[in-house]
Design a protein around this motif. Structure first.
Motif, PDB file in Angstrom:
ATOM      1  N   ILE A 110       0.847  -1.197   0.000  1.00 43.95           N
ATOM      2  CA  ILE A 110       0.000   0.000   0.000  1.00 43.95           C
ATOM      3  C   ILE A 110       0.881   1.245   0.000  1.00 43.95           C
ATOM      4  O   ILE A 110       0.662   2.170  -0.757  1.00 43.95           O
ATOM      5  N   SER A 111       1.885   1.260   0.865  1.00 41.72           N
ATOM      6  CA  SER A 111       2.840   2.369   0.798  1.00 41.72           C
ATOM      7  C   SER A 111       4.192   1.865   1.312  1.00 41.72           C
ATOM      8  O   SER A 111       4.241   0.977   2.154  1.00 41.72           O
ATOM      9  N   ASP A 112       5.240   2.415   0.746  1.00 43.08           N
ATOM     10  CA  ASP A 112       6.582   1.946   1.071  1.00 43.08           C
ATOM     11  C   ASP A 112       7.417   3.087   1.615  1.00 43.08           C
ATOM     12  O   ASP A 112       7.737   4.031   0.908  1.00 43.08           O
ATOM     13  N   ASP A 113       7.737   3.015   2.901  1.00 39.66           N
ATOM     14  CA  ASP A 113       8.661   3.981   3.482  1.00 39.66           C
ATOM     15  C   ASP A 113       9.751   3.212   4.228  1.00 39.66           C
ATOM     16  O   ASP A 113      10.018   3.445   5.394  1.00 39.66           O
ATOM     17  N   GLY A 114      10.363   2.264   3.534  1.00 41.39           N
ATOM     18  CA  GLY A 114      11.457   1.496   4.122  1.00 41.39           C
ATOM     19  C   GLY A 114      10.977   0.263   4.870  1.00 41.39           C
ATOM     20  O   GLY A 114       9.804   0.147   5.224  1.00 41.39           O
ATOM     21  N   ALA A 115      11.882  -0.689   5.073  1.00 41.66           N
ATOM     22  CA  ALA A 115      11.596  -1.950   5.780  1.00 41.66           C
ATOM     23  C   ALA A 115      10.418  -2.688   5.161  1.00 41.66           C
ATOM     24  O   ALA A 115       9.614  -3.309   5.860  1.00 41.66           O
ATOM     25  N   LEU A 116      10.296  -2.616   3.839  1.00 42.13           N
ATOM     26  CA  LEU A 116       9.119  -3.161   3.159  1.00 42.13           C
ATOM     27  C   LEU A 116       9.044  -4.679   3.287  1.00 42.13           C
ATOM     28  O   LEU A 116       7.991  -5.231   3.587  1.00 42.13           O
ATOM     29  N   LEU A 117      10.182  -5.343   3.070  1.00 39.57           N
ATOM     30  CA  LEU A 117      10.170  -6.807   3.116  1.00 39.57           C
ATOM     31  C   LEU A 117       9.796  -7.294   4.512  1.00 39.57           C
ATOM     32  O   LEU A 117       8.977  -8.207   4.664  1.00 39.57           O
ATOM     33  N   ALA A 118      10.367  -6.664   5.536  1.00 45.89           N
ATOM     34  CA  ALA A 118      10.059  -7.043   6.917  1.00 45.89           C
ATOM     35  C   ALA A 118       8.577  -6.862   7.179  1.00 45.89           C
ATOM     36  O   ALA A 118       7.910  -7.731   7.760  1.00 45.89           O
ATOM     37  N   ASP A 155      14.696  -0.520  12.085  1.00 47.86           N
ATOM     38  CA  ASP A 155      13.483  -0.137  11.365  1.00 47.86           C
ATOM     39  C   ASP A 155      13.697   1.125  10.525  1.00 47.86           C
ATOM     40  O   ASP A 155      13.154   2.179  10.809  1.00 47.86           O
ATOM     41  N   LEU A 156      14.497   1.002   9.486  1.00 47.91           N
ATOM     42  CA  LEU A 156      14.898   2.161   8.697  1.00 47.91           C
ATOM     43  C   LEU A 156      13.764   2.680   7.804  1.00 47.91           C
ATOM     44  O   LEU A 156      12.968   1.898   7.295  1.00 47.91           O
ATOM     45  N   THR A 157      13.727   3.983   7.640  1.00 47.98           N
ATOM     46  CA  THR A 157      12.793   4.557   6.667  1.00 47.98           C
ATOM     47  C   THR A 157      13.457   4.513   5.301  1.00 47.98           C
ATOM     48  O   THR A 157      14.631   4.200   5.169  1.00 47.98           O
ATOM     49  N   LYS A 158      12.676   4.876   4.283  1.00 51.36           N
ATOM     50  CA  LYS A 158      13.192   4.805   2.906  1.00 51.36           C
ATOM     51  C   LYS A 158      14.449   5.671   2.739  1.00 51.36           C
ATOM     52  O   LYS A 158      15.441   5.239   2.166  1.00 51.36           O
ATOM     53  N   SER A 159      14.392   6.912   3.260  1.00 42.72           N
ATOM     54  CA  SER A 159      15.537   7.805   3.060  1.00 42.72           C
ATOM     55  C   SER A 159      16.747   7.297   3.839  1.00 42.72           C
ATOM     56  O   SER A 159      17.881   7.406   3.376  1.00 42.72           O
TER      57      SER A 159
END
Lengths: 245, 307
Positions: A110-118, A155-159
């Motif tokens: 739905i939205s990706d701001d890092g840690a997507l796979l987790a 738990d990193l964000t995208k940036s």
């Protein structure tokens, strides 16, 4: 190190707020939405259901994972994520219980701001619980990284992922409560929840940094399993209240 | 063969292997040997040959046991993007043609091929093997686009290891041709400085200085990979295709020549890795990296002595 504030005000080892909702989809046998602030994934499970032809396996259920990105086509990255998800879920799904059947697990970003796979692994675990099929346990996924200054982050964000020297998605088994998880590798000195189920790295780091990432991820995974257990128990309690006495 | 209720007391070994692969392997592995007579922590013998494809700018053929990989690099001139005016580009693609195994079919690339492509791209990027500035011809105007294609000819397990070794060898063999740039900004192959064919060639071209000499691509820290399969508390290095199907839990460690961990890739599996196993895998990968380094050095010396 732990006090270094990040852009969003978190400390280095602080997770983003977790949210999990189960049973959102009517037609799916199990579904869940898992979000870590701005990263949000919806997962649906169909099955065990009948499948036809070559894919039928007389010994175990055939599991397929379909990863739908937020936009665009399914590329190599998505294919890889599908494989990692399927193999990770192999650890908890008792596929031999449902021979000759198939299970479809659909992951919609739905939205990706890092840690997507987790996030996706946590969402599918929750969706599987919602399905009600027997599982050998639960797994918890966490993303851990190391920034340019050499500090460990959780738990990193995208940036943060883009700036990081390296980041890794780690999956650990949940601590078994009532049931005994049967693992052939149970060593004398390490409990089950210390075993690493999945590790997907991106970027280069020293071996020592990786091992400290493991320690930190292990500690964080305990928190995540605690959360998923509590949210599971809460929803069960809700069901109990509804049932007429 | 001790009878243990499998009806295999007087069964031929080859039949037993096919009918009860898990039990067959269990008997070997419990005795800490493997059916191909290797010790658990030993990789298969490896050979590298450079330059098997004369039409490619760089190529290599790698064999790890029976696993065979052919890698080729083709250079093309491109206009660099505005974000990186002085950067070239490397595009990796891993192919599994139907010839390599009974599982692969013609048509859309299989999941395994996509995953290995992604892993290779990730390993080359993370280890910074190729400095993309090296691939620049004229900043903002022209740069090299390197197409790295790896073909699997025989898939007998540990595909990522062999594919990465083939990629690295092909890049080590890569010769960047010498080119010149015309006033209009098109890149042409530089003329050999013989002076004999002066009247044949356009004078304008001759006045152009060669912008880039023929050279080898300078490589950074080289990534070396080792795939391991887990069985109980044992770690099997460099599994064959048969071992991979029997043992399920596979992980790949990629270490670069400066000792950094480029990837620790464990996509699930039924056995979780304890800290001891993780450390054992890493130390096996370190040892393997020295072996591979030696093989590549030998291949380069041999190639240079031949040409």
């Amino acid at each position: 190190m732990g006090s270094a504030a990040r852009r969003d005000g978190r400390t280095a080892i602080q997770l983003r707020p977790l949210a999990c909702t189960r049973g959102l989809l009517n037609r799916a046998h199990g579904s869940a939405r898992w979000s870590q602030e701005n990263t949000c994934v919806l997962a649906a499970v169909y099955g065990p259901k009948s499948i036809s032809g070559r894919r039928e396996n007389p010994e175990r259920a055939t599991i397929e994972v379909i990863w739908k990105p937020k936009s665009g086509m399914t590329g190599n990255k998505e294919k890889e994520a599908e494989l990692v998800l399927r193999r990770s879920l192999d650890y908890i799904i008792i596929a031999t219980l449902h021979p000759n059947t198939g299970m479809s697990i659909i992951v919609q970003v739905i939205s990706d701001d890092g840690a997507l796979l987790a996030c996706a692994i946590n969402a599918t675990t929750a969706a599987l619980v919602d399905t009600g099929i027997p599982l050998s346990g639960l797994i918890a996924a966490v993303s851990c990284g190391i920034n340019k200054e050499g500090d460990l982050l959780l738990d990193l964000t995208k940036s943060e992922e883009q700036e990081a020297q390296a980041h890794v998605c780690l999956v650990f088994p949940n601590r078994p409560l009532s049931m005994k998880v049967e693992t052939s590798i149970k060593s004398d000195d390490e409990p089950v929840e210390h075993g690493l189920v999945t590790s997907v790295t991106c970027g280069a780091m020293s071996v020592d940094d990786y091992l400290s990432c493991l320690d930190l991820g292990r500690a964080a995974s305990l928190k995540i399993s605690e959360f998923s257990r509590t949210s599971l128990e809460q929803s069960q309690r809700a069901v109990e209240l509804v049932t007429p006495t | 063969m001790a009878a243990s209720g499998d009806g295999g007391a007087d069964m031929e070994v080859e039949a037993f292997r096919r009918l009860y692969p898990a039990r067959f392997y269990q008997r070997y592995l419990d005795a800490a040997v493997r059916p191909d007579a290797r010790l658990l922590n030993r990789a298969r013998s490896t050979s590298i040959s450079l330059g098997p494809v004369p039409t490619a700018d760089g190529s290599a053929l790698v064999k790890v046991g029976n696993t065979t990989m052919l890698a080729g690099v083709k250079l093309e001139v491109m206009t660099p993007s505005s974000e990186g005016p002085d950067l070239g580009q490397v595009v990796v693609e891993f192919h599994m043609p139907p010839i390599c195994s009974p599982q692969s079919r013609p048509g859309r690339p299989a999941e395994a091929a996509c995953t290995i492509t992604e892993q290779l791209t990730n390993a080359l990027k993370s280890s910074e093997l190729v400095d993309l500035h090296e691939l620049s011809i004229a900043p903002g105007k022209a740069a090299w686009m390197a197409y790295l294609d790896i073909y699997c000819l025989d898939a007998d397990g540990s595909l990522l290891d062999a594919a990465l070794l083939a990629s690295v060898s092909a890049l080590a063999h890569l010769q960047i041709p010498s080119v010149a740039m015309t006033e209009e900004g098109t890149v042409i192959p530089a003329l050999p400085e013989t002076g004999i064919s002066n009247h044949l060639s356009n004078d304008k071209h001759l006045q152009q200085p060669t912008v880039s000499e023929q050279r080898r691509l300078k490589l950074g820290a080289i990534p070396w990979s080792l795939t391991c399969a887990l069985y109980k508390k044992h770690v099997l290095a460099d599994p064959t295709a048969e071992e991979e199907t029997v043992l399920h839990t596979i992980l790949t460690v990629i270490i670069d020549s400066s000792g950094r961990l480029v990837a620790f890739y464990k996509p699930g599996g039924s056995i979780p890795a304890t800290t001891n196993i993780i450390q054992e895998c890493i130390s096996l990968a370190k040892r393997r990296s020295k072996e591979l380094q030696r093989s590549l050095d030998e291949a380069i010396t041999q190639y240079e002595s031949e040409t």
